[in-house]
Structure formats: structure tokens, C-alpha cells
Design an enzyme around this catalytic site. Structure first.
Site, mmCIF file in Angstrom:
data_model
loop_
_atom_site.group_PDB
_atom_site.id
_atom_site.type_symbol
_atom_site.label_atom_id
_atom_site.label_comp_id
_atom_site.label_asym_id
_atom_site.label_seq_id
_atom_site.Cartn_x
_atom_site.Cartn_y
_atom_site.Cartn_z
ATOM 1 N N TYR A 134 34.181 45.002 41.290
ATOM 2 C CA TYR A 134 35.277 44.200 41.828
ATOM 3 C C TYR A 134 35.786 44.879 43.094
ATOM 4 C CZ TYR A 134 39.944 42.282 42.454
ATOM 5 O OH TYR A 134 41.051 41.688 42.996
ATOM 6 N N GLU A 181 38.934 38.769 48.362
ATOM 7 C CA GLU A 181 38.662 39.185 46.985
ATOM 8 C C GLU A 181 37.193 38.900 46.710
ATOM 9 O OE1 GLU A 181 40.360 37.101 43.533
ATOM 10 O OE2 GLU A 181 40.939 39.066 42.787
#
Ligand code: GDP
Ligand code: MN
Length: 397
Positions: free
Chosen positions: A118, A206
Site C-alpha cells: 500500500y 493512493e
């Protein structure tokens, strides 16, 4: 401004960030053509079909599927385009899918050979700096990771004067447990990613997942990109990226007439001058037991034309059962605003079917009250803030 995954990836790619390659398609036929082209360009035999909507969690809602043949590309694309995709990030009604991204399968030969990380870049307002947040626990459950195992999420704060420094990029690659080629690839990836974030004037990147492929390449498989609206004047080429189908139709209309409007769930429409007063008006409505239907700042010049535009926007929301107008007359005189309200009301014919409560305070407030009270219209005027909220509750019953 929020972007679709395919648009975000295009921006990343333009700054040298490695991405999972893909081509956007509006229908099943285009999807098949896209898949054929990707096979020529990348050699991939398998493709992932990904719904393009402004919401995450698409995988969980059935909006991301692997296709192992052109027949499957056609079937899956046909099924996803036009569907109402419901994910943990959409309302219960879901979001209509208008297009899909046909992407090369990058997990080949199997998920056991790959790693998902991530990574996000965002502004931390508390410290006044950008930061990179990252974790080894990428994939579809990052929210759970943040809640249950927050120590598995790392952050790197970036000094605006120096930008991302080489030792910071190395620390990120190290904390992700990488070595050899993958370590070098991650340094290149994160360095290019940060440059892209700065140069595109983004307020959020993101990337979940960032993938380590079976041959140790690092690439963005997903991209959630938000560009700062206040910087769009520097990026004329980004303006066409706005997809109005993804935005609230009333908000789009309000923007077109220059009103700052945010749609909310309640039943009390608000028309206020100044963002601060608009916020406290919403607070007061809530404290008195009501629910605001919107945030609307009509700005400094609350003349008849703007008030009328405000009325029309507020009344597009069928939930509105009363309207509270709260104006503070500082530079703008209250009697002029009052005249504007009366004129706008009359111009609207019988379009206004809900009670209106007006609170005008400040310069010439007395004159304004006289004007409203003498107008013969179904508008109640008050002077005190609390009185206004109480009146709203009273008319709602
Ligand atoms: P999100 O669910 O909206 O965040 O959409 P993502 O773009 O992150 O995709 C969801 C999931 O689909 C990813 O976490 C991957 O596990 C999977 N996925 C994405 N691309 C591929 C691919 O090329 N091959 C395979 N097998 N799975 C993929
Ligand atoms: Mn994702």
C-alpha cells in the site's frame, strides 16, 4: 477534482512511474479490441476488466474481474458496463458504470509469486508537510490494517525545501522488506511517484496495490488521484478529465452559476453569506434537532439574482421542507438583501412551496425586517440566530 483510475495512471505514467498497462473501453466490442492491442504490446494472454467509477472497493463489489480469453473479455465487459456497482464506498444504490479499463494481467503466473503493498502520498495538514504512507499489507483490506494493526503502516514526512531525499526512498524500500532488483525498483518508483504528486498539484495519490511482480518489477496496479482544484488553472490539459457523470448533479449546476453548494441529507435548506456563517448555521440547525439539507454560501453580493439562483438550487432537492436564510449585513446592507429576497420570491412565481425563515442581522437590519414583514409574502423574519432555528423547528412540526 477526483480522477478515474485510468486517468490517474496516465498521469503517473507521464512522470515515469511504472503502471499496469491498460486501455479504456466504452462497450464490449471496444474492450475486445483493447485486449487484442494489449496482447500485441505486452504479450499478455490474460486481462483484468476494471469498472471505472469514482469509488474504491470495486474488487469487493464485483467490479474487477480476470478474463482468460477474448470471449471472457467480451462477456465480463458486457456485464460490468451498465451495471450498478455497489461497493463499501458507494451509497446503497451504487454507481452506474459507464466504462471499463481493460488491463494487462500482471499477477501471472500466480499470486504466490507477487507481493501487494500500500502506498499513498498526501498532505498532512497537522504538520504542514506532505507525507508518504505505506505498508507491506496492501490489497483490498487496508482499512482493517489501519484499525487492527496500525503499527504495520509506516509514514515518511517530506520537507518541502528538499523534497523526498534519497535516504528516505531507501528507508521505504527497506521497511517494505525488499532487496536486490526490487529494492532499486522501489526507490525509482517512490521517487517518480513523489515527483508526479508535486508536479501534478495533487492533493492525494493512493496506490493500492503497488505490486512487486514475479520478475521483481514495482508497478502501480490501482490509482486514486485527486488534483487540487485551486491549482487547475496551471493544468489546462487536466480540465477535460473531469467526469461530471460522477459528480452530484445539483452541485455541478450550482458551480455553473457560481454558488458554493454542497448537497447533504437533511430537510432544512440553508442560504447564507460567508462560509463561516454557513457552517455555524448548519451547527445551530443540528443543535436544535434539525438536519441541514445543504451548505450554500451565496457570497458577498446577495442580490436578487443570486438569491433566486440559490432558491432554485435548494429547491431541486426534494427533501427540503423549509428554507432558512441567514445573512449578516456588513458591507452589504440588510435592506438591499431583503429587497433581493422579496424580488426573487416574486420572480419565482409559485415555485416556492415551503416556508421560509429569514434572519437578517447587521447594517440596516430594522429596515430589512420592515421590508420583509410588509411584503405580504409567506416569509417569516427574525433577528436572533436561535430564534431562527426555533422557528425552523416550529414550521417543520
Ligand atoms: P479496488 O478494489 O477498487 O481497490 O480495485 P483494484 O484496482 O485495487 O483491484 C482490486 C484487486 O484486483 C487487486 O487488489 C488485485 O488483487 C486484483 N487485480 C488487479 N489487477 C490484477 C491483475 O492483473 N491480475 C489479477 N489476477 N488480479 C488483479
Ligand atoms: Mn485498490
Amino acid at each position: 477534482m477526483n480522477l478515474h483510475e485510468y486517468q490517474g495512471k496516465d498521469i503517473l505514467n507521464s512522470f515515469g512511474v511504472r503502471i499496469q498497462r491498460g486501455i479504456v473501453a466504452q462497450n464490449a466490442e471496444e474492450a475486445v479490441a483493447a485486449a487484442k492491442q494489449l496482447t500485441v504490446e505486452t504479450g499478455t494472454g490474460w486481462h483484468v476488466i476494471k469498472a471505472q467509477v469514482h469509488a474504491g472497493g470495486r474488487g469487493k463489489g464485483g467490479g474487477v474481474k480476470l478474463a482468460k480469453s477474448l470471449k471472457e473479455v467480451e462477456d465480463i465487459a458486457g456485464q460490468i458496463i451498465g451495471m450498478n456497482l455497489i461497493t463499501p464506498q458507494t451509497s446503497s444504490e451504487g454507481k452506474k458504470v459507464h466504462q471499463v479499463l481493460v488491463a494487462e494481467d500482471v499477477y501471472y503466473p500466480g499470486e504466490s509469486e507477487t507481493e501487494e503493498y500500500y502506498m499513498s502520498v498526501l498532505l498532512n495538514r497537522g504538520i504542514g508537510r506532505n507525507m508518504i504512507m505505506y505498508s507491506t499489507e496492501g490489497g483490498m483490506n487496508i482499512e482493517t490494517v489501519a484499525e487492527e494493526t496500525p503499527h504495520l503502516i509506516f509514514t515518511e514526512e517530506i520537507d518541502p525545501a528538499t523534497g523526498l531525499l534519497p535516504f528516505q526512498a531507501r528507508r521505504i524500500a527497506f521497511n517494505l522488506g525488499l532487496s536486490g532488483l526490487a529494492f532499486k525498483e522501489m526507490i525509482r518508483f517512490v521517487t517518480a511517484l513523489y515527483t508526479a504528486y508535486i508536479k501534478s498539484d495533487a492533493s492525494l495519490f493512493e496506490i493500492n496495490p503497488v505490486l512487486k511482480t514475479s520478475d521483481n518489477k514495482i508497478m502501480a496496479v490501482d490509482a486514486k488521484v485527486t488534483i487540487d482544484d485551486n491549482a487547475l488553472y496551471r493544468h489546462k490539459d487536466y480540465i477535460n478529465l473531469r467526469d461530471l457523470r460522477e459528480e452530484n448533479p445539483i452541485e455541478v449546476e450550482a458551480k455553473a452559476v457560481g454558488l458554493n453548494y454542497v448537497d447533504l441529507d437533511g430537510n432544512v435548506g440553508c442560504m447564507v453569506n460567508g462560509a463561516g456563517l454557513a457552517m455555524s448555521t448548519m451547527d445551530l440547525i443540528k443543535q436544535s434537532g434539525g438536519e441541514p439539507a445543504n451548505f450554500l454560501d451565496v457570497g458577498g453580493t446577495a442580490d436578487a439574482a443570486r438569491v433566486e439562483a440559490g432558491f432554485r438550487i435548494i429547491l431541486k432537492d426534494p427533501n427540503v421542507k423549509a428554507i432558512l436564510i441567514n445573512i449578516f449585513g456588513g458591507i452589504v446592507r440588510c435592506d438591499r438583501v431583503a429587497q433581493g429576497i422579496v424580488d426573487a420570491y416574486k420572480n419565482m412565481g409559485d415555485a416556492i412551496k415551503v416556508p421560509i425563515i429569514v434572519r437578517l442581522q447587521g447594517t440596516n437590519a430594522d429596515l430589512a425586517k420592515e421590508l420583509i414583514d410588509g411584503s405580504g409574502l409567506d416569509v417569516q423574519s427574525v433577528v436572533e440566530f436561535q430564534e431562527a432555528a426555533d422557528k425552523v423547528q416550529e414550521v417543520l412540526g
